[in-house]
Design a protein around this motif. Structure first.
Motif, PDB file in Angstrom:
ATOM      1  N   THR A  65     -17.204  15.155  22.485  1.00 27.80           N
ATOM      2  CA  THR A  65     -17.161  16.615  22.326  1.00 27.80           C
ATOM      3  C   THR A  65     -18.328  17.259  23.057  1.00 27.80           C
ATOM      4  O   THR A  65     -18.155  18.252  23.773  1.00 27.80           O
ATOM      5  N   PRO A  86     -16.400  23.186  21.069  1.00 26.83           N
ATOM      6  CA  PRO A  86     -16.122  22.047  20.184  1.00 26.83           C
ATOM      7  C   PRO A  86     -15.010  22.330  19.169  1.00 26.83           C
ATOM      8  O   PRO A  86     -14.217  21.447  18.855  1.00 26.83           O
ATOM      9  N   VAL A 137     -10.590  14.837  19.627  1.00 27.65           N
ATOM     10  CA  VAL A 137     -10.875  13.473  20.084  1.00 27.65           C
ATOM     11  C   VAL A 137     -10.012  12.525  19.253  1.00 27.65           C
ATOM     12  O   VAL A 137      -9.999  12.626  18.023  1.00 27.65           O
ATOM     13  N   TRP A 155      -9.810  10.652  14.151  1.00 29.82           N
ATOM     14  CA  TRP A 155      -9.476  11.955  14.723  1.00 29.82           C
ATOM     15  C   TRP A 155     -10.691  12.879  14.574  1.00 29.82           C
ATOM     16  O   TRP A 155     -11.244  13.008  13.496  1.00 29.82           O
ATOM     17  N   GLY A 156     -11.085  13.451  15.701  1.00 30.93           N
ATOM     18  CA  GLY A 156     -12.262  14.327  15.648  1.00 30.93           C
ATOM     19  C   GLY A 156     -11.942  15.738  16.107  1.00 30.93           C
ATOM     20  O   GLY A 156     -11.115  15.953  16.994  1.00 30.93           O
ATOM     21  N   VAL A 157     -12.583  16.714  15.483  1.00 35.76           N
ATOM     22  CA  VAL A 157     -12.490  18.117  15.907  1.00 35.76           C
ATOM     23  C   VAL A 157     -13.851  18.749  15.676  1.00 35.76           C
ATOM     24  O   VAL A 157     -14.564  18.372  14.730  1.00 35.76           O
ATOM     25  N   ALA A 158     -14.269  19.643  16.550  1.00 34.06           N
ATOM     26  CA  ALA A 158     -15.585  20.294  16.432  1.00 34.06           C
ATOM     27  C   ALA A 158     -16.707  19.264  16.391  1.00 34.06           C
ATOM     28  O   ALA A 158     -17.730  19.465  15.748  1.00 34.06           O
ATOM     29  N   GLY A 159     -16.485  18.129  17.040  1.00 36.91           N
ATOM     30  CA  GLY A 159     -17.525  17.108  17.136  1.00 36.91           C
ATOM     31  C   GLY A 159     -17.673  16.237  15.916  1.00 36.91           C
ATOM     32  O   GLY A 159     -18.587  15.408  15.832  1.00 36.91           O
ATOM     33  N   LEU A 160     -16.762  16.410  14.953  1.00 38.95           N
ATOM     34  CA  LEU A 160     -16.861  15.679  13.682  1.00 38.95           C
ATOM     35  C   LEU A 160     -15.567  14.937  13.369  1.00 38.95           C
ATOM     36  O   LEU A 160     -14.482  15.437  13.717  1.00 38.95           O
ATOM     37  N   PRO A 161     -15.653  13.811  12.666  1.00 38.34           N
ATOM     38  CA  PRO A 161     -14.427  13.221  12.131  1.00 38.34           C
ATOM     39  C   PRO A 161     -13.785  14.233  11.178  1.00 38.34           C
ATOM     40  O   PRO A 161     -14.491  15.011  10.525  1.00 38.34           O
ATOM     41  N   VAL A 162     -12.471  14.213  11.106  1.00 39.71           N
ATOM     42  CA  VAL A 162     -11.760  15.261  10.351  1.00 39.71           C
ATOM     43  C   VAL A 162     -12.307  15.443   8.935  1.00 39.71           C
ATOM     44  O   VAL A 162     -12.528  16.564   8.480  1.00 39.71           O
ATOM     45  N   PHE A 175     -15.431  17.280   9.000  1.00 41.41           N
ATOM     46  CA  PHE A 175     -15.132  18.660   9.406  1.00 41.41           C
ATOM     47  C   PHE A 175     -14.638  19.464   8.204  1.00 41.41           C
ATOM     48  O   PHE A 175     -15.093  20.573   7.959  1.00 41.41           O
TER      49      PHE A 175
END
Lengths: 73, 73, 73, 73, 73, 73
Positions: free
Chosen positions: B26, B37, B42, D52-59, D62
């Motif tokens: 990210t 981000p 990912v 799965w990551g979003v906003a640089g974090l694992p879900v 997040f």
């Protein structure tokens, strides 16, 4: 440096069959495009039957309705 | 809104390492392309050793024949 | 031998930026999982704006409706 | 002969929901592009939350940080 | 109903070579797993040289630095 | 935050049809799994006819041999 991805339904494919898929795909890239095996990746993705659809149906239901055999599709 | 997919062999990657991969990927998209981000996905795909081939061989056989270490490839 | 696939909208990403993405992704795999660069593939897939959807809309329409900047998503 | 791949986090999606996704995706291809269901493949890929990551974090992280519900994302 | 995806760098692969890849991949699935050709999809994805990285470098730079031939990788 | 990837042969799909595919796929994820549209990505990949194979043949040759119409498959 090709990547060959093989997606199949998860139905008991053996390690020997997977090794044959890997060898066959690598040989194919070498024979047709002269790609070196050392930089050819083959990735096999087995997909659960409930996660694969054809004709608008999950595979098992498709087979039930059409009477086709597991390896008929 | 990029999507970064990371395919690796399944060899004990820890949740912490996965979090580091997610953060690193990210950050990379943000630093290089200024992608936010919040809209960067990912996805990590772990692949069984028997399902990954290189040099025409399943990874474990490739390592056996070449003597390379698990993280040597 | 990881494979990192980076999907982005086609919006003028330069060769230099692509080289930075390739280097960054490869370094990430090396730093976090000790994967050797020589067997790390990075594939960049640029997707036309009309072919990428978010919030039920093609990206350009999404940006028009939300007023977000090209690199705001 | 389209291929529709649906990637979702693994969070208890039922066989009935998967069948609905398969039917819906197939109908969509038929209605919009007149593609025959018999040659439309739908593949569902469930991804572990840690992968799965979003906003640089694992879900999960997040969601913890943003307070969003499992199906809020 | 397997799907075989072949990712290669875009370097002048001819229609005849593509037809050979399609036939070879289909035959492989039939010979190893008895999958019917009529429901075997093969998708070839050609990737621009600037979009494919190995050893942390775009392919062309990798070749420049290592002196390897176009079809040496 | 689902990702729906739609692979189709490149045969003149219009922007309006693409928008309908994006909307339809997003609505499907919302209706079946209550996934929020704002975090649903849809990616359309158009594949050249020479790059798509079925029954061991490139699509155009398959159609020539079977007499099937462009949208008959």
């Amino acid at each position: 440096m090709p990547i060959v991805t093989i997606q199949i339904t998860r139905e008991g494919t053996t390690p020997e069959q997977k090794a044959a898929l890997i060898k066959g795909a690598t040989d194919l890239m070498s024979e047709v495009l002269n790609k070196p095996p050392a930089l050819t990746f083959v990735v096999i993705q087995e997909v659960e039957l409930a996660d694969w659809g054809v004709a608008g149906l999950p595979v098992e239901e498709f087979r039930r309705q059409t009477g086709s055999e597991p390896n008929g599709d």
